[in-house]
Design a protein around this motif. Structure first.
Motif, PDB file in Angstrom:
ATOM      1  N   UNK A  82       5.341  13.983  -9.341  1.00 31.98           N
ATOM      2  CA  UNK A  82       6.316  14.732  -9.312  1.00 31.98           C
ATOM      3  C   UNK A  82       7.142  14.995 -10.648  1.00 31.98           C
ATOM      4  N   UNK A  83       6.948  13.974 -11.508  1.00 33.81           N
ATOM      5  CA  UNK A  83       7.560  14.134 -12.940  1.00 33.81           C
ATOM      6  C   UNK A  83       6.676  15.277 -13.490  1.00 33.81           C
ATOM      7  N   UNK A  84       5.525  15.486 -13.395  1.00 34.75           N
ATOM      8  CA  UNK A  84       4.698  16.457 -13.889  1.00 34.75           C
ATOM      9  C   UNK A  84       4.880  17.928 -13.185  1.00 34.75           C
ATOM     10  N   UNK A  85       5.581  17.865 -12.043  1.00 33.28           N
ATOM     11  CA  UNK A  85       5.598  19.123 -11.231  1.00 33.28           C
ATOM     12  C   UNK A  85       4.563  19.044 -10.115  1.00 33.28           C
ATOM     13  N   UNK A  86       3.812  17.970  -9.770  1.00 31.71           N
ATOM     14  CA  UNK A  86       2.510  18.000  -8.931  1.00 31.71           C
ATOM     15  C   UNK A  86       2.827  17.441  -7.512  1.00 31.71           C
ATOM     16  N   UNK A  87       4.239  17.201  -7.302  1.00 32.96           N
ATOM     17  CA  UNK A  87       4.589  16.459  -6.016  1.00 32.96           C
ATOM     18  C   UNK A  87       5.980  16.989  -5.549  1.00 32.96           C
ATOM     19  N   UNK A  88       6.407  16.706  -4.453  1.00 35.08           N
ATOM     20  CA  UNK A  88       7.773  17.128  -3.876  1.00 35.08           C
ATOM     21  C   UNK A  88       8.500  15.746  -3.384  1.00 35.08           C
ATOM     22  N   UNK A  89       9.760  16.060  -3.174  1.00 33.15           N
ATOM     23  CA  UNK A  89      10.752  14.924  -2.198  1.00 33.15           C
ATOM     24  C   UNK A  89      10.017  14.950  -0.872  1.00 33.15           C
ATOM     25  N   UNK A  90       9.558  16.146  -0.323  1.00 32.59           N
ATOM     26  CA  UNK A  90       9.001  16.075   1.116  1.00 32.59           C
ATOM     27  C   UNK A  90       7.837  15.189   0.946  1.00 32.59           C
ATOM     28  N   UNK A  91       6.944  15.265  -0.193  1.00 33.07           N
ATOM     29  CA  UNK A  91       5.839  14.326   0.152  1.00 33.07           C
ATOM     30  C   UNK A  91       6.056  12.973  -0.004  1.00 33.07           C
ATOM     31  N   UNK A  92       7.095  12.603  -0.763  1.00 33.32           N
ATOM     32  CA  UNK A  92       7.490  11.093  -0.776  1.00 33.32           C
ATOM     33  C   UNK A  92       8.153  10.704   0.826  1.00 33.32           C
ATOM     34  N   UNK A  93       8.914  11.505   1.332  1.00 32.77           N
ATOM     35  CA  UNK A  93       9.511  11.279   2.536  1.00 32.77           C
ATOM     36  C   UNK A  93       8.261  11.217   3.522  1.00 32.77           C
ATOM     37  N   UNK A  94       7.321  12.015   3.677  1.00 33.06           N
ATOM     38  CA  UNK A  94       6.123  12.163   4.435  1.00 33.06           C
ATOM     39  C   UNK A  94       5.517  10.877   4.433  1.00 33.06           C
ATOM     40  N   UNK A  95       5.255  10.396   3.290  1.00 36.35           N
ATOM     41  CA  UNK A  95       4.634   8.960   3.162  1.00 36.35           C
ATOM     42  C   UNK A  95       5.063   8.042   3.673  1.00 36.35           C
ATOM     43  N   UNK A  96       6.263   7.903   3.633  1.00 33.28           N
ATOM     44  CA  UNK A  96       7.258   6.751   4.124  1.00 33.28           C
ATOM     45  C   UNK A  96       7.314   6.957   5.730  1.00 33.28           C
ATOM     46  N   UNK A  97       7.338   8.192   6.267  1.00 31.98           N
ATOM     47  CA  UNK A  97       7.399   8.302   7.489  1.00 31.98           C
ATOM     48  C   UNK A  97       6.132   7.987   8.068  1.00 31.98           C
ATOM     49  N   UNK A  98       5.078   8.475   7.645  1.00 31.58           N
ATOM     50  CA  UNK A  98       3.738   8.276   7.961  1.00 31.58           C
ATOM     51  C   UNK A  98       3.457   6.556   8.080  1.00 31.58           C
ATOM     52  N   UNK A 142       0.793  -1.145  -0.035  1.00 36.32           N
ATOM     53  CA  UNK A 142       0.030   0.029  -0.055  1.00 36.32           C
ATOM     54  C   UNK A 142       0.624   1.146   0.097  1.00 36.32           C
ATOM     55  N   UNK A 143       1.937   1.245   1.069  1.00 38.29           N
ATOM     56  CA  UNK A 143       2.559   2.567   0.887  1.00 38.29           C
ATOM     57  C   UNK A 143       3.689   2.781  -0.192  1.00 38.29           C
ATOM     58  N   UNK A 144       4.133   1.544  -0.790  1.00 36.16           N
ATOM     59  CA  UNK A 144       4.873   1.689  -1.909  1.00 36.16           C
ATOM     60  C   UNK A 144       3.964   2.212  -3.236  1.00 36.16           C
ATOM     61  N   UNK A 145       2.729   1.692  -3.368  1.00 42.01           N
ATOM     62  CA  UNK A 145       1.894   2.078  -4.281  1.00 42.01           C
ATOM     63  C   UNK A 145       1.423   3.595  -4.314  1.00 42.01           C
ATOM     64  N   UNK A 146       1.630   4.227  -3.024  1.00 44.02           N
ATOM     65  CA  UNK A 146       1.150   5.582  -3.041  1.00 44.02           C
ATOM     66  C   UNK A 146       2.513   6.459  -3.053  1.00 44.02           C
ATOM     67  N   UNK A 147       3.566   5.796  -2.663  1.00 42.86           N
ATOM     68  CA  UNK A 147       4.984   6.494  -2.918  1.00 42.86           C
ATOM     69  C   UNK A 147       5.167   6.672  -4.681  1.00 42.86           C
TER      70      UNK A 147
END
Length: 201
Positions: free
Chosen positions: A81-97, A69-74
């Motif tokens: 992010x490849x189209x400018x709609x996400x950031x590195x922090x969003x990826x990190x926050x998903x993993x930490x959460x 589930x978390x890998x699918x979301x990441x």
């Protein structure tokens, strides 16, 4: 009198895993038992034994379910992010959460403490497959994920796991902001992307 809907094996298993995840978040891994999950979903002990074999089997399946589930979301965030709609922090926050608020860290700790190290294989497999998939999409089909991506993922996961287990009291003892580990993980992601010569995601 209303009759209970007959679920397919897939629906029954998925419902049990969702209930197990809720129990994990609410009461910790020790609460994830066949009896407790059965009570949540209105299924018998025998029914859950059919799907999972044992309480340990249920916990193993829950680990794989959470990891996927978390890998699918990441992966979805990386694509965004490849189209400018996400950031590195969003990826990190998903993993930490996933490891903290969603109980992944507690489950990993419980599995290790009870000698179920083999149950961690789905975590590693799901993460590796996610990296391979998003790498192929961004590069030439058929190429495997490069070492910087794997190293960065390892670093982020270890930081997220450590944060979920001891991060807050340790940061407090060191008089550092609680978000310090997330900040470090974010910088690792940014640095990795720069090494790979990609645009930040």
């Amino acid at each position: 009198m209303a009759t209970r809907k007959r679920l397919s094996p897939e629906e029954s298993r998925a419902g049990a895993l969702e209930a197990a995840r809720t129990l994990l978040i609410e009461a910790g891994p020790q609460a994830v038992t066949l009896k407790a999950v059965g009570a949540r979903v209105g299924r018998t002990h025998a029914n859950l034994l059919h799907h999972f074999g044992s309480a340990a089997g249920l916990q193993h399946a829950l680990g794989a379910f959470l990891a996927q589930d978390v890998c699918d979301r990441i992966a979805a965030t990386i694509r965004a992010g490849r189209v400018g709609a996400a950031s590195p922090r969003m990826i990190v926050d998903q993993a930490f959460d996933a490891f903290d608020g969603e109980g992944g860290g507690a489950l990993v700790s419980w599995l290790l403490a009870t000698g179920q190290e083999d149950a961690l294989e789905p975590f590693a497999k799901a993460i590796h497959e996610m990296i391979e998939d998003v790498h192929r999409e961004g590069e030439v089909a058929g190429h495997s994920a490069d070492v910087p991506a794997l190293q960065t993922t390892l670093t982020v996961v270890l930081l997220a796991l450590g944060q979920s287990l001891i991060g807050s009291p340790l940061a407090s003892a060191l008089k550092l902001p609680e978000k310090t580990a997330r900040d470090i993980a974010e910088q690792f992601v940014v640095d990795s992307l720069e090494k790979m010569g990609r645009q930040a995601v």
